[in-house]
Structure formats: structure tokens, C-alpha cells
Design a protein around this motif. Structure first.
Motif, PDB file in Angstrom:
ATOM      1  N   PRO A  33      -0.770 -21.458  14.438  1.00 50.53           N
ATOM      2  CA  PRO A  33       0.311 -20.473  14.349  1.00 50.53           C
ATOM      3  C   PRO A  33       0.984 -20.253  15.686  1.00 50.53           C
ATOM      4  O   PRO A  33       2.126 -19.861  15.759  1.00 50.53           O
ATOM      5  CB  PRO A  33      -0.414 -19.207  13.902  1.00 50.53           C
ATOM      6  CG  PRO A  33      -1.781 -19.349  14.475  1.00 50.53           C
ATOM      7  CD  PRO A  33      -2.092 -20.823  14.406  1.00 50.53           C
ATOM      8  N   ALA A  34       0.254 -20.517  16.767  1.00 44.28           N
ATOM      9  CA  ALA A  34       0.843 -20.307  18.093  1.00 44.28           C
ATOM     10  C   ALA A  34       2.067 -21.201  18.261  1.00 44.28           C
ATOM     11  O   ALA A  34       3.024 -20.840  18.926  1.00 44.28           O
ATOM     12  CB  ALA A  34      -0.189 -20.590  19.176  1.00 44.28           C
ATOM     13  N   GLY A  35       2.054 -22.377  17.640  1.00 36.42           N
ATOM     14  CA  GLY A  35       3.198 -23.273  17.702  1.00 36.42           C
ATOM     15  C   GLY A  35       4.410 -22.632  17.076  1.00 36.42           C
ATOM     16  O   GLY A  35       5.511 -22.677  17.618  1.00 36.42           O
ATOM     17  N   SER A  52      -3.670 -11.804  12.314  1.00 37.78           N
ATOM     18  CA  SER A  52      -3.429 -11.723  13.752  1.00 37.78           C
ATOM     19  C   SER A  52      -1.927 -11.800  13.987  1.00 37.78           C
ATOM     20  O   SER A  52      -1.171 -12.264  13.128  1.00 37.78           O
ATOM     21  CB  SER A  52      -4.121 -12.870  14.486  1.00 37.78           C
ATOM     22  OG  SER A  52      -3.406 -14.073  14.272  1.00 37.78           O
ATOM     23  N   VAL A  53      -1.505 -11.336  15.139  1.00 44.36           N
ATOM     24  CA  VAL A  53      -0.078 -11.243  15.451  1.00 44.36           C
ATOM     25  C   VAL A  53       0.617 -12.602  15.290  1.00 44.36           C
ATOM     26  O   VAL A  53       1.695 -12.695  14.711  1.00 44.36           O
ATOM     27  CB  VAL A  53       0.095 -10.688  16.888  1.00 44.36           C
ATOM     28  CG1 VAL A  53       1.534 -10.812  17.341  1.00 44.36           C
ATOM     29  CG2 VAL A  53      -0.353  -9.241  16.938  1.00 44.36           C
ATOM     30  N   GLU A  54      -0.030 -13.669  15.776  1.00 42.03           N
ATOM     31  CA  GLU A  54       0.601 -14.989  15.721  1.00 42.03           C
ATOM     32  C   GLU A  54       0.735 -15.485  14.278  1.00 42.03           C
ATOM     33  O   GLU A  54       1.775 -16.018  13.883  1.00 42.03           O
ATOM     34  CB  GLU A  54      -0.197 -16.012  16.537  1.00 42.03           C
ATOM     35  CG  GLU A  54      -0.176 -15.757  18.036  1.00 42.03           C
ATOM     36  CD  GLU A  54      -1.228 -14.733  18.464  1.00 42.03           C
ATOM     37  OE1 GLU A  54      -2.008 -14.271  17.599  1.00 42.03           O
ATOM     38  OE2 GLU A  54      -1.256 -14.381  19.652  1.00 42.03           O
ATOM     39  N   LEU A  70       3.865 -16.273   9.157  1.00 41.95           N
ATOM     40  CA  LEU A  70       4.013 -15.886   7.754  1.00 41.95           C
ATOM     41  C   LEU A  70       5.377 -15.237   7.502  1.00 41.95           C
ATOM     42  O   LEU A  70       5.996 -15.445   6.456  1.00 41.95           O
ATOM     43  CB  LEU A  70       2.870 -14.920   7.377  1.00 41.95           C
ATOM     44  CG  LEU A  70       2.626 -14.640   5.907  1.00 41.95           C
ATOM     45  CD1 LEU A  70       2.616 -15.908   5.078  1.00 41.95           C
ATOM     46  CD2 LEU A  70       1.302 -13.889   5.737  1.00 41.95           C
ATOM     47  N   ARG A  71       5.860 -14.497   8.484  1.00 43.55           N
ATOM     48  CA  ARG A  71       7.209 -13.912   8.366  1.00 43.55           C
ATOM     49  C   ARG A  71       8.252 -15.012   8.190  1.00 43.55           C
ATOM     50  O   ARG A  71       9.167 -14.890   7.374  1.00 43.55           O
ATOM     51  CB  ARG A  71       7.522 -13.088   9.623  1.00 43.55           C
ATOM     52  CG  ARG A  71       8.959 -12.636   9.721  1.00 43.55           C
ATOM     53  CD  ARG A  71       9.139 -11.607  10.811  1.00 43.55           C
ATOM     54  NE  ARG A  71       9.051 -12.130  12.161  1.00 43.55           N
ATOM     55  CZ  ARG A  71      10.032 -12.806  12.771  1.00 43.55           C
ATOM     56  NH1 ARG A  71      11.160 -13.067  12.129  1.00 43.55           N
ATOM     57  NH2 ARG A  71       9.884 -13.220  14.009  1.00 43.55           N
TER      58      ARG A  71
END
Lengths: 211, 143
Positions: free
Chosen positions: A91-93, B22-24, B29-30
Motif C-alpha cells: 500500500p505504501a506504493g 492502517s493509514v497507508e 482503499l480510498r
């Protein structure tokens, strides 16, 4: 022998999940963990890049571990989560991709500073905005215009940054916000329309008293 | 393959996702929700409101449902003519909002209540379910 049965089932599932996970990690140039039943990492493959730091590494392990715990609790839903199919392994990407479209720019002369923010401001990117606002206020310009007309997403965290800016500006700096339809609506919804001096554009904010 | 996996089923009316809170992950997902909204030809204020309200519900989970460790958040988005429904479920316990939070906090819940046509927040021992619905006018049939 009876004890062997569930163990083999676990291994079959793990192999299939591991293969899918590897494929996904390759596609996304991410990282892929394969875990034992006790959630310890038994194999780790990195595709495209190495983890940024040990903290991120540790965080991924923790997330995977939590997934396994939830899997136990929710019965058959565990298969989806445990296979790593349910979520993006990197997700960091996605969050970092915000950097391509999101940014802040500050220009100033003796009397006025204009801070332009573009893109999406959520929990990941709002700190950028906060830092830029603090920097802009350091030299206590008489007027600070926040040009937010090209903002595409603005979460409650970013609204909070505006409230913080107003408090920090105090009496020394007059804060003016240039907002488009999108942000005007959000500010109204959270009941802060009367709190800020709102203008339809940065140039309107500047010409209102001759700057 | 879509990152949402099985979400392409049921004639694409649904988006279902289960992610670490988690924030990331919530930012990722947004973006999926924004893509889903666009794919359903939802535009303008409605599209912006769905994305923002969903994000606020997700981020509340990331911030408040699991204070000690990362947990899981479930998202379910449903669309049919005249109805958009977003459900965000966590399996932790929301902390009551602080009376005067200030700063970065405290504006998420008002947005969750104000953006949709209808919003409910069910907090139970097992977790919290936020359900938000919009009732857009059905689009005009083609001439």
C-alpha cells in the motif's frame, strides 16, 4: 494418521496462497512473505525493490500476523485473508503515488505569501501541508493566502490543518483561503465557513485590498 | 485482476474489500472506492461525498478502533439505481470522541453524519458498523 489430515490441508492451501502471493508481489514490485502456521516468516521474497527500512519490514510482519489471528476468529473468511489475495501487499506504493499529483508550493514577497496546494490531502499527505503552512507563518507575513482551488481531495485531517493555521496565524497574519466549489462545500459542512475568509481564487484574495 | 479480487462479481454492483486498518492501506482503499464510484457513473458532489465519507469512516477505524495494534477493516459498497450504500465494519472498539479535540481530530464524525443522506453508527462489543446511504435521483433513461 488422523492428525496428519488437517496439517496437509494447511500445507496445500499455503502452497497455493504462496504462489498467488508471489505473482501479486511481482506484479506490484512489492514484497512477499510466506508464513508458518505460527505466523513466523519462513520465506521472504522481494521483487523490484528492497524494503525502505526495518520498521516497514516489521510493520508488514505485524499486519500479516494480525490477519492470521482474525482468520482464526472468522472461520472460512480466513482463506481469503490468509491467501493475501484480499489486500494490496504494497500500500505504501499507492500512498507514495500521491506524491506525483500532490504538492505544496510557497512564494512570498514582503507583504504577502501565497501557498498553493494541489492534489489530495488525507492522513498521508496532510503533514506536507502542515509543514508548509508553519514555514509560511514563520516570517509573519501580513497576509497569507492559501490557494486550495486545485485540491481534489481534502479530508478532516486537512481541515484540521487549516484550523491549526488560523490559530497559529493569530493577530499577526491575516489568513485568506481561495477555495473552489469542492472545498467550499466541505468547509460549510463542518461549520467553518464563517471562521475563514473565503475567496473564489487566489487573485481575488490578493486584489481584495490591493496586493 | 482487480485488486479487489472477487468484487467484480454480481454485475459489478458491489465492491467488497478487507484490509489492515492502517493509514497507508486506507489511502489505497480510498482510491479503489473512487475508481468504483467512477465506474458506476456517479459524478459531481455525490462522487466526492462518497469518497470523503468512506475515507472518514475508514480512517476512524484506523485511528480509534485498534489503539494498541493493527486490526482489520471491512468495506462493502453497493450501488443500484437510486441507492448508494457504503458499509464500513471494524472488529475493535471506537473510543468516544474527545469533547474538544481541536487540531487534526474531531471533524471526521461530523462529516460521516453530514455527507450521506442517512448515516448510522452501531457500536457493539464486537465492533463498529458504519452504514451510509445516498439516494441519488435515478439517471434519465436514454432517448
Amino acid at each position: 494418521m488422523e492428525e496428519q489430515q488437517p496439517r496437509r490441508a494447511h500445507h496445500d492451501m499455503k502452497d497455493a496462497a504462496a504462489s498467488q502471493g508471489r505473482d501479486m508481489a511481482r506484479e506490484r514490485t512489492g514484497e512477499h512473505f510466506i508464513k508458518n502456521k505460527n505466523a513466523q516468516v519462513s520465506e521472504r521474497n522481494t521483487y523490484g525493490h528492497d524494503p525502505l527500512n526495518a520498521l516497514a519490514d516489521q510493520r508488514r510482519r505485524r499486519i500479516s500476523f494480525v490477519c492470521r489471528l482474525v482468520a482464526v476468529r472468522h472461520g472460512d473468511r480466513c482463506v481469503k485473508i490468509g491467501s493475501m489475495q484480499a489486500f494490496d501487499p504494497n500500500p505504501a506504493g499507492d500512498a507514495a503515488a500521491l506524491g506525483d499529483t500532490t504538492g505544496v508550493n510557497l512564494r512570498r514577497d514582503s507583504a504577502v505569501a501565497v501557498l498553493t496546494a494541489r492534489g489530495e490531502f488525507d492522513m498521508v499527505t496532510t503533514p506536507q501541508l502542515q509543514v508548509a503552512i508553519r514555514e509560511a507563518l514563520l516570517e509573519a507575513p501580513p497576509v497569507l493566502v492559501l490557494d486550495l482551488t486545485e485540491v481534489a481531495f481534502f479530508s478532516s485531517a486537512a481541515i484540521g490543518a487549516l484550523v491549526e493555521a488560523r490559530d497559529a496565524a493569530g493577530e499577526r497574519t491575516e489568513l485568506r483561503l481561495a477555495v473552489g466549489h469542492y472545498l467550499d462545500r466541505t468547509v460549510k459542512l463542518v461549520g467553518l465557513r464563517a471562521v475563514f475568509a473565503l475567496y473564489p481564487s487566489a487573485s481575488d484574495a490578493l486584489v481584495s485590498d490591493g496586493y | 485482476m482487480s485488486p479487489a479480487g472477487e468484487s467484480d462479481s454480481a454485475a459489478n454492483h458491489e465492491l467488497r474489500a478487507c484490509r489492515p486498518a492502517s493509514v497507508e492501506y486506507v489511502t489505497a482503499l480510498r482510491h479503489e472506492v473512487a475508481d468504483w464510484v467512477r465506474a458506476h457513473q456517479l459524478t459531481g458532489d455525490l462522487a466526492a461525498d462518497v469518497e470523503l465519507a468512506t475515507y472518514e469512516a475508514l480512517i476512524n477505524t484506523a485511528k480509534h478502533a485498534y489503539p494498541d495494534d493493527a486490526g482489520i477493516v471491512d468495506l462493502h459498497a453497493h450501488h443500484q439505481p437510486g441507492l448508494v450504500r457504503i458499509t464500513v465494519t471494524d472488529h475493535g472498539r471506537w473510543q468516544p470522541p474527545e469533547p474538544d479535540p481541536g487540531g487534526l481530530h474531531g471533524r471526521g464524525l461530523p462529516l460521516i453524519r453530514a455527507l450521506p443522506d442517512h448515516a448510522t453508527i452501531d457500536a457493539t462489543e464486537l465492533g463498529t458498523i458504519v452504514t451510509m446511504t445516498w439516494h441519488p435521483a435515478p439517471s434519465m433513461p436514454r432517448a
